[in-house]
Design a protein around this motif. Structure first.
Motif, PDB file in Angstrom:
ATOM      1  N   LYS A 172       2.316  -2.932 -12.452  1.00  0.00           N
ATOM      2  CA  LYS A 172       2.565  -1.528 -12.068  1.00  0.00           C
ATOM      3  C   LYS A 172       1.536  -1.057 -11.045  1.00  0.00           C
ATOM      4  O   LYS A 172       1.872  -0.413 -10.048  1.00  0.00           O
ATOM      5  N   ARG A 173       0.267  -1.426 -11.296  1.00  0.00           N
ATOM      6  CA  ARG A 173      -0.795  -1.034 -10.361  1.00  0.00           C
ATOM      7  C   ARG A 173      -0.623  -1.748  -9.015  1.00  0.00           C
ATOM      8  O   ARG A 173      -0.804  -1.138  -7.956  1.00  0.00           O
ATOM      9  N   ALA A 174      -0.260  -3.035  -9.053  1.00  0.00           N
ATOM     10  CA  ALA A 174      -0.088  -3.789  -7.814  1.00  0.00           C
ATOM     11  C   ALA A 174       1.047  -3.218  -6.965  1.00  0.00           C
ATOM     12  O   ALA A 174       0.964  -3.195  -5.733  1.00  0.00           O
ATOM     13  N   LYS A 175       2.123  -2.771  -7.614  1.00  0.00           N
ATOM     14  CA  LYS A 175       3.237  -2.160  -6.873  1.00  0.00           C
ATOM     15  C   LYS A 175       2.778  -0.881  -6.173  1.00  0.00           C
ATOM     16  O   LYS A 175       3.190  -0.602  -5.033  1.00  0.00           O
ATOM     17  N   LYS A 176       1.928  -0.129  -6.835  1.00  0.00           N
ATOM     18  CA  LYS A 176       1.391   1.073  -6.194  1.00  0.00           C
ATOM     19  C   LYS A 176       0.530   0.697  -4.990  1.00  0.00           C
ATOM     20  O   LYS A 176       0.604   1.334  -3.934  1.00  0.00           O
ATOM     21  N   PHE A 177      -0.279  -0.359  -5.162  1.00  0.00           N
ATOM     22  CA  PHE A 177      -1.142  -0.802  -4.070  1.00  0.00           C
ATOM     23  C   PHE A 177      -0.318  -1.253  -2.870  1.00  0.00           C
ATOM     24  O   PHE A 177      -0.744  -1.106  -1.718  1.00  0.00           O
ATOM     25  N   SER A 178       0.862  -1.824  -3.129  1.00  0.00           N
ATOM     26  CA  SER A 178       1.674  -2.353  -2.032  1.00  0.00           C
ATOM     27  C   SER A 178       2.171  -1.247  -1.097  1.00  0.00           C
ATOM     28  O   SER A 178       2.499  -1.517   0.057  1.00  0.00           O
ATOM     29  N   LYS A 179       2.212  -0.020  -1.588  1.00  0.00           N
ATOM     30  CA  LYS A 179       2.695   1.093  -0.749  1.00  0.00           C
ATOM     31  C   LYS A 179       1.609   1.629   0.166  1.00  0.00           C
ATOM     32  O   LYS A 179       1.889   2.348   1.126  1.00  0.00           O
ATOM     33  N   ALA A 180       0.360   1.275  -0.135  1.00  0.00           N
ATOM     34  CA  ALA A 180      -0.764   1.776   0.659  1.00  0.00           C
ATOM     35  C   ALA A 180      -1.147   0.758   1.730  1.00  0.00           C
ATOM     36  O   ALA A 180      -0.834  -0.430   1.628  1.00  0.00           O
ATOM     37  N   GLU A 181      -1.846   1.229   2.746  1.00  0.00           N
ATOM     38  CA  GLU A 181      -2.319   0.358   3.820  1.00  0.00           C
ATOM     39  C   GLU A 181      -3.778  -0.048   3.637  1.00  0.00           C
ATOM     40  O   GLU A 181      -4.360  -0.702   4.485  1.00  0.00           O
TER      41      GLU A 181
END
Length: 625
Positions: free
Chosen positions: A329-338
């Protein structure tokens, strides 16, 4: 088959040889060719098909002059003694002359002392001298002659009593056995030589061997093509004459060794190595520098092609434990950021799997994913890989220059694995890239802007490396914007079973086996294991289990057998819980009591203070499975 040509001087011996060959225990492997010929009658054509020739006396010397291996039949003291005894009984001579080559007459004086008549020996190396030697022996008082076939024929023609030396059956048998051994050894040596020559000649580098005097003893095809003078094949070629640029004498004396010395031969540049080979001399190897550069370019090209695409997504991550789900879940959030991402986890926890999944879940998914292991390359090579270089930037640089990984990953993602292993010098250059978002190729003054997302990973704690001064603090804070910590497998017991089933199914399919299932006890044992190698270790275990079991239900004992491959299987028991030092009646009673009061075997192991695998073995020992 072993082709043996046996030259016999008289017919009686031929019959003995034929009988021995026909009854030999290895007769199926033998192809004998028995020739009844004297030394003057032997022709080269008689020996062409032979692997080895067995011959006696002058016939053996005649064969030695050809290229065919020969095994001389030894004339034993017993053979001479029999001939002397026969001569005395038949002719009652006053003096006997024993005439023949050295191996016939050697030691006659020691035998002579046991006979009543006088005995003298006459060595004859050339059969053409036989007649004159026989006449001399007669002039010196010899009334009888003992010799081989040629000698007795001449003596008889001269009217002199003569006895021929006969080879005994045992001598003939020994000669045949020695010939068989000799042929097999020669074939083994020929195979070894051919194999060595094949390795030498098909090598893509020049190889020379030199003896202690500096004389070239071996040169492969590559060396002969490059170095002048090796094809002339004089009796002796000195290395110093072929390669005066090398201080070979210092190497032969053990004072130095030459590594990577550059020497130009005609229009090409070669790198030379010359090292002492102990008491045997020295070995020289050399390679065309341009070929090394070409091969290096091919390796880099393959490395780039392999790492430009991300294959995995979050759906490929197997597991249902809360810790893993929270990490996804945390990694998916990170994927949206640059922002830059730092992935921390033990070996085998799937750091690159998460890095690829983050890329494929990001807006950069349609662009390159470039991965590189920072620990796998030297500083100079890693720098040229990351930043690229211009034509002629350094010795060995590819013509036309080379694009770096940051440029290749433009608008995509760069994954820097094992980031904690890069040198301080490279850390400062990487920091500039993160700050300025631009790079400069080696050998160039032109700045190239780049648009990349950086994901780095390490199984080392970067903050600890910062405290110890190994890793730059400013670079750490640039990389550690978003931190993703991967949970180890031992903290995800349910996932151990899910992953095991996946790996077992995959391996069974690959091996062509029927499906394998895990018993409840086996699953419990897997969940209790520490798995310090994490998913990678579990994958190896499942492959081993599939190979050994092939099909059916994997019981705890099967799991235990496969886990015994690991050095970490059994931990030492705490002394206060040691079953051996317990005051109760017996170990078996202790086990029964604890098992009855425990819901699971894992719980029983915890109560006893021992590893579950130890409990399984003790249960098996007492028949409590």
């Amino acid at each position: 088959m072993i082709n043996i040509s046996f030259i016999v001087p008289y017919k009686a011996m031929k019959y003995v040889v034929e009988e021995i060959f026909s009854s030999h225990q290895e007769k199926a492997e033998l192809r004998p060719n028995i020739l009844t010929k004297t030394v003057d009658e032997i022709q080269k054509e008689d020996l062409e098909q032979a692997d080895i020739v067995i011959a006696r006396g002058y016939s053996a010397n005649r064969v030695k002059a050809t290229d065919v291996p020969v095994l001389p039949i030894s004339v034993t003291g017993f053979d001479i003694t029999v001939a002397l005894n026969s001569c005395i009984q038949k002719y009652n001579p006053t003096k006997i002359a024993v005439i023949g080559p050295l191996n016939t007459v050697y030691g006659i004086e020691e035998i002579a002392s046991v006979f009543s008549c006088e005995i003298a020996s006459y060595q004859v190396s050339n059969p053409n001298d036989l007649k004159s030697i026989i006449l001399r022996a007669q002039a010196e008082g010899a009334t009888a002659i003992i010799a081989g076939k040629s000698g007795t024929s001449i003596a008889t023609a001269l009217g002199i009593d003569a006895i021929m030396i006969l080879s005994g059956r045992k001598t003939i048998m020994q000669s045949i056995d020695e010939a068989i051994r000799a042929v097999r050894l020669m074939r083994q040596e020929r195979e070894r030589t051919d194999r060595f020559k094949g390795i030498m000649d098909y090598s893509f580098e020049g190889i020379l061997s030199v003896n202690n005097e500096g004389i070239i003893t071996t040169a492969n095809n590559y060396a002969r093509k490059v170095l002048d003078g090796l094809d002339n094949e004089p009796e002796q070629i000195y290395l110093k004459d072929v390669l005066p640029q090398l201080d070979s004498q210092a190497v032969l004396e053990g004072r130095t060794k030459i590594l990577g010395e550059l020497i130009q031969i005609q229009k090409n540049l070669y790198t030379f190595n010359c090292v002492c080979a102990g008491d045997t001399g020295a070995v020289v190897t050399f390679t065309n520098v341009s070929k090394i550069q070409e091969l290096e370019g091919q390796i880099r090209s393959k490395l780039h092609k392999k790492g430009l695409v991300a294959k995995y997504q979050f759906s490929d991550v197997i597991g249902s434990e809360e810790k893993l789900l929270e990490t996804i879940k945390r990694a998916k959030k990170f994927s949206k950021a640059e922002s830059n991402i730092y992935i921390f986890g033990e070996t085998g926890t799937g750091k690159e799997l998460f890095a690829q999944s983050i890329h494929n879940s990001s807006a950069r998914r349609a662009h390159p994913f470039v991965a590189i292991n920072c620990a796998a390359l030297s500083d100079n090579l890693l720098e040229s890989e990351l930043f690229g270089y211009m034509d002629g930037a350094f010795t060995g640089a590819s013509k036309g220059g080379k694009i770096g990984l940051f440029e290749l990953a433009h608008r995509g993602t760069v994954f820097l694995d094992e980031i904690g292993d890069i040198s301080p010098s490279l850390q400062s250059k990487l920091l500039r890239v993160l700050q300025e978002r631009e790079i400069r190729r080696i050998g160039s003054d032109q700045v190239i802007p780049i648009d990349v997302k950086i994901i780095c990973a390490s199984n080392k704690n970067l903050s600890s490396l910062v405290e110890s001064g190994v890793f730059r603090e400013d670079l750490f804070y640039r990389l550690n914007v978003l931190k993703l910590k991967l949970p180890p497998l031992r903290e995800r017991p349910r996932d151990i079973i899910d992953l095991s089933k996946y790996f077992i199914k995959m391996n069974c399919k690959k091996l062509g086996y029927n499906s394998i299932t895990l018993s409840d006890e086996a699953e419990e044992l897997l969940q209790s294991y520490s798995w310090l190698g994490n998913v990678r270790e579990l994958s190896n275990f499942c492959e081993r289990l599939c190979v050994l079991l092939e099909e059916g239900v994997a019981e705890a004992t099967d799991v235990l057998d496969c886990l015994e491959e690991s050095e970490r299987l059994e931990e030492l028991l705490p002394s206060q819980n040691d079953l051996v030092s317990a005051t109760m009646t017996s170990e078996k009673e202790i086990l029964l009591q604890v098992l009855e009061n425990s819901k699971t075997k894992r719980e029983a192991a915890l109560k006893l203070g021992i590893d579950p695998s130890t409990l399984w073995r003790k249960m098996k020992k007492h028949g409590l499975e």
